[in-house]
Scaffold this active site. Sequence first.
Site, PDB file in Angstrom:
ATOM      1  N   ARG A 130      35.859  35.461  53.803  1.00  0.00           N
ATOM      2  CA  ARG A 130      36.695  34.529  53.039  1.00  0.00           C
ATOM      3  C   ARG A 130      38.036  35.190  52.755  1.00  0.00           C
ATOM      4  O   ARG A 130      38.095  36.321  52.247  1.00  0.00           O
ATOM      5  CB  ARG A 130      36.000  34.154  51.729  1.00  0.00           C
ATOM      6  CG  ARG A 130      36.804  33.201  50.856  1.00  0.00           C
ATOM      7  CD  ARG A 130      36.084  32.979  49.539  1.00  0.00           C
ATOM      8  NE  ARG A 130      34.833  32.253  49.732  1.00  0.00           N
ATOM      9  CZ  ARG A 130      33.785  32.359  48.918  1.00  0.00           C
ATOM     10  NH1 ARG A 130      33.820  33.178  47.881  1.00  0.00           N
ATOM     11  NH2 ARG A 130      32.687  31.653  49.144  1.00  0.00           N
ATOM     12  N   ARG A 244      31.215  36.759  35.818  1.00  0.00           N
ATOM     13  CA  ARG A 244      30.882  35.804  36.881  1.00  0.00           C
ATOM     14  C   ARG A 244      32.196  35.446  37.588  1.00  0.00           C
ATOM     15  O   ARG A 244      33.255  35.953  37.250  1.00  0.00           O
ATOM     16  CB  ARG A 244      30.221  34.555  36.272  1.00  0.00           C
ATOM     17  CG  ARG A 244      29.429  33.672  37.241  1.00  0.00           C
ATOM     18  CD  ARG A 244      28.094  34.274  37.634  1.00  0.00           C
ATOM     19  NE  ARG A 244      27.510  33.597  38.796  1.00  0.00           N
ATOM     20  CZ  ARG A 244      26.660  32.582  38.737  1.00  0.00           C
ATOM     21  NH1 ARG A 244      26.283  32.102  37.566  1.00  0.00           N
ATOM     22  NH2 ARG A 244      26.170  32.050  39.839  1.00  0.00           N
ATOM     23  N   LYS A 245      32.141  34.546  38.542  1.00  0.00           N
ATOM     24  CA  LYS A 245      33.368  34.172  39.247  1.00  0.00           C
ATOM     25  C   LYS A 245      34.303  33.399  38.324  1.00  0.00           C
ATOM     26  O   LYS A 245      33.902  32.908  37.261  1.00  0.00           O
ATOM     27  CB  LYS A 245      33.035  33.340  40.479  1.00  0.00           C
ATOM     28  CG  LYS A 245      32.507  31.933  40.197  1.00  0.00           C
ATOM     29  CD  LYS A 245      32.283  31.201  41.506  1.00  0.00           C
ATOM     30  CE  LYS A 245      31.768  29.782  41.263  1.00  0.00           C
ATOM     31  NZ  LYS A 245      31.551  29.047  42.515  1.00  0.00           N
ATOM     32  N   GLY A 502      25.197  21.424  49.669  1.00  0.00           N
ATOM     33  CA  GLY A 502      23.864  21.727  50.167  1.00  0.00           C
ATOM     34  C   GLY A 502      22.869  22.154  49.126  1.00  0.00           C
ATOM     35  O   GLY A 502      21.667  22.201  49.398  1.00  0.00           O
ATOM     36  N   CYS A 507      29.158  23.947  45.700  1.00  0.00           N
ATOM     37  CA  CYS A 507      30.430  24.335  46.315  1.00  0.00           C
ATOM     38  C   CYS A 507      31.182  23.102  46.822  1.00  0.00           C
ATOM     39  O   CYS A 507      32.409  23.126  46.931  1.00  0.00           O
ATOM     40  CB  CYS A 507      30.176  25.303  47.469  1.00  0.00           C
ATOM     41  SG  CYS A 507      29.446  26.870  46.949  1.00  0.00           S
ATOM     42  N   GLY A 508      30.456  22.048  47.138  1.00  0.00           N
ATOM     43  CA  GLY A 508      31.080  20.809  47.603  1.00  0.00           C
ATOM     44  C   GLY A 508      31.599  19.924  46.491  1.00  0.00           C
ATOM     45  O   GLY A 508      32.132  18.848  46.745  1.00  0.00           O
TER      46      GLY A 508
END
Length: 584
Positions: A130, A244-245, A502, A507-508
Amino acid sequence: MTSLCVRFLSPTTFPSSSSTTPKTWVLAAPTTVRVKVEVDDGRLEPRVEEREGYWVLKDKFRHGINPQEKLKLEKEPIKLFTENRIYELAKMSMEEIDSSKVTKDDIDVRLKWLGLFHRRKHRYGRFMMRLKLPNGVTTSAQTRYLASVIKKYGKDGCADVTTRQNWQIRGVVLPDVPEILKGLAEVGLTSLQSGMDNVRNPVGNPLAGIDPDEIVDTRPYTNLLSQFITDNSRGNPAVTNLPRKWNVCVVGSHDLYEHPHINDLAYIPATKNGRFGFNLLVGGFFSPKRCAEAVPLDAWVSADDVIPVCKAVLETYRDLGTRGNRQKTRMMWLIDELGVEGFRAEVMKRMPQQELERGSSSELVRKQWERRDYLGVRPQKQKGLSYVGLHIPVGRVQAEDMDEITRLADEYGSGELRLTVEQNIIIPNIENSKLKALLEEPLLKDRFSLEPSILMKGLVACTGNQFCGQAIIETKARALKVIEEVERLVAVTRPVRMHWTGCPNTCGQVQVADIGFMGCIARDENKKPCEGVDVFLGGRVGSDSHLGDVYKKSVPCKDLVPLFAEILVKHFGAVPRESEEAED
């Protein structure tokens, strides 16, 4: 104990709808409501400390931490880059790596600090890489280089445009990584700090600098943010050990292409006492257990303080965020615990002068604004120039596609490309005299249409289980197939945004879609487990954004088409093809 007061914004007010002048989103003056949040003074003690240039969890706070925190304590992940340890790792065989827990954890977890994600479950020995691509701006040279990397990996090699205006390339093998990192640096790219407990790619207006209606060019700010986060691609240990992110965006358009309400920190353009700057939203995030929209921090910063306030917010989160249950470690959980005013006070402590102005009542984003379509041919603010928005089905491209897109950017534009959070690509700076020839190019007719169908236009899909070990279902190919089948059943007359993800990690971003599909395990008519989806409905983006709700759970994927068609008819004005034909 420390008593804190929480300030709540009064209801948003807007100009009369009868006005013919542009309408500006204006927040009413904040109303102070005295709500005491009791926070033990000991809770405000930083949980991390600097040791030899790296930030680590203090000994006294190590009880009950999650496995990922233990892994970071065992070995500092960013050292794989800052101390060149990646070179040693890249020389080892997969058998050698898997024989040791430390090196196995290196390739499965710690390499995410370098933007490398091992696809152990579905592509053993292969990695997704990424990139960091602030504002989604990339050059033809950069894109060609990425194409050259994936080209050598055959059917395993491809690239995706992500929902954070970014490139992800697939098929990478570990022995190639040192050379790839060197090649990235030569074309001005980096993959540093793009995974795990790091700051993700800074998002901005994909039309920055070319939009006739833009509020501010976001590129200088997103570039500065990226430079600060990665210390100019050298690695910045000060912000690599977050709980975390963490996501950040800078808003530059009335369309809110940047999706500020789902970011941990969002900069909203606003003026104050004749000065330009930004109001701040904080805490937006998605996770399997909770989704939350960002809330106002009641803080305004000048354009000069974009980096200092980002640093202060990150340090507050780094220092005070909890490190136990991973489902409760995103920044909004800390905001909930301290209260907005308490969190704000901690941010203010970490500002250079320990000052933070209250939010401005003069935000510049227009409320009554119809979100514009950027696909197709659109005029730029620069006279005689246009940009062209290409629809990239579910964001997936092959090496030859990337090479051809860069040829078009060089031949017809300025050699620049813009990626969007909807997984599409914009070619800017095209002379109007060249448009006719560009529109005749085979790529725009065969692969990447300027005028996709209404349903295809609003389609977004995450990686799915073709490559991602977290995904429960296949997404990209299925999303395309479902739309193809649904379009045979109904005719849609207005845009509908559909997102596929998914798994519950989302993430979508299904919660911001008109219709969202989240992968799950369902049961078929014989009660046997099968791939399925939870269906979400009603998400909105833009200035009236809100998250969607679950409409129906555990729908087998094989039964999805008729339900999808029914939703489109019931909620989005679609017309069954049978009715349409009968009227004709």
